[in-house]
Design an enzyme around this catalytic site. Structure first.
Site, PDB file in Angstrom:
ATOM      1  N   CYS A  76       0.839  -1.201   0.000  1.00  0.00           N
ATOM      2  CA  CYS A  76       0.000   0.000   0.000  1.00  0.00           C
ATOM      3  C   CYS A  76       0.881   1.261   0.000  1.00  0.00           C
ATOM      4  CB  CYS A  76      -0.999  -0.022   1.149  1.00  0.00           C
ATOM      5  SG  CYS A  76      -2.341   1.193   0.922  1.00  0.00           S
ATOM      6  N   HIS A  78      -3.707  -4.866  -0.328  1.00  0.00           N
ATOM      7  CA  HIS A  78      -3.284  -5.413   0.957  1.00  0.00           C
ATOM      8  C   HIS A  78      -3.343  -6.943   0.936  1.00  0.00           C
ATOM      9  CE1 HIS A  78      -3.100  -1.724   3.448  1.00  0.00           C
ATOM     10  NE2 HIS A  78      -4.026  -1.275   2.620  1.00  0.00           N
ATOM     11  N   GLU A 106      -2.328  -8.868   3.204  1.00  0.00           N
ATOM     12  CA  GLU A 106      -2.642  -9.300   4.565  1.00  0.00           C
ATOM     13  C   GLU A 106      -4.127  -9.198   4.889  1.00  0.00           C
ATOM     14  OE1 GLU A 106      -2.196  -4.861   5.159  1.00  0.00           O
ATOM     15  OE2 GLU A 106      -1.497  -6.399   3.767  1.00  0.00           O
TER      16      GLU A 106
END
Length: 210
Positions: free
Chosen positions: A81, A191, A193
């Site tokens: 990001c 993202h 994650e």
């Protein structure tokens, strides 16, 4: 087990990134210690918020030097990001220009779309031969949340090494760089994650290159 330094510079989704890396088998240390950063198999640079604020935090711990030193030795680094955005030459937000790490030329700028931020799940046009997206179906969706991005790629390589692999995404009619694979330096605008099983596979692919 691969060791990963998760760079703590006051900005970033440290908890979710830590969990996601551990999920795929990494030994993770949240740190701003240069010795730990340089010794790890991989360095992950997270980032949320404004470009200028992230760069201020990064410079406060000399994070840009750590990134540069790792890359000079061919040691893997991954940005996520705003952690991807700060790798570029500069960012422009609200008319204010801030210098980035300068690993790639180019400008992080506001997306040209009627609805911002670009938030939610979106597909990615993966680069041909991508190692990051290896094994991922073309219709796989990843989680984005951002209003700024790199809309024009300005670096084609120096002719001495393989050209960077670029993956793109689109919000409304505006295309932007979704991921870059450039030697030891990889990065995603989305993202991993927060992208569930798909994101876990991407992180596992990165760990496999360490």
């Amino acid at each position: 087990m691969k060791t990963v330094a998760l760079l703590d510079y006051g900005s970033g989704n440290l908890r979710s990134a830590h969990r996601a890396l551990e999920r795929v088998g990494a030994d993770v240390t949240v740190t701003s210690d240069p010795k730990v950063v340089l010794a790890a198999d991989g360095l992950l640079v997270p980032g949320v918020g404004a470009f200028a604020a992230c760069m201020k935090g990064l410079k406060a711990i000399k994070g840009e030097r750590m990134i540069g030193e790792r890359l000079a030795g061919g040691r893997p680094v991954m940005g996520i990001c705003v952690g991807m955005q700060v790798l570029f030459e500069k960012g422009v937000e609200h008319g204010i220009e801030a210098a980035g790490c300068g690993e790639w030329p180019g400008t992080v700028e506001k997306l040209q779309a009627s609805v911002l931020p670009h938030m939610g799940w979106n597909t990615v046009e993966a680069a041909e031969g991508s190692q990051l997206f290896a094994g991922m179906p073309a219709d796989t969706r990843y989680y984005f949340v951002h209003s700024y991005g790199v809309r024009n790629w300005e670096f084609e390589g120096d002719g001495l090494t393989e050209a960077p692999k670029l993956s793109w995404a689109q919000h409304e009619s505006d295309r932007f760089v979704a991921a870059v694979e450039n030697g030891a330096l990889w990065a995603t605008q989305f993202h991993p994650e927060k992208s569930g099983d798909a994101g876990a596979q991407l992180l596992e692919n990165w760990l496999g290159q360490l």
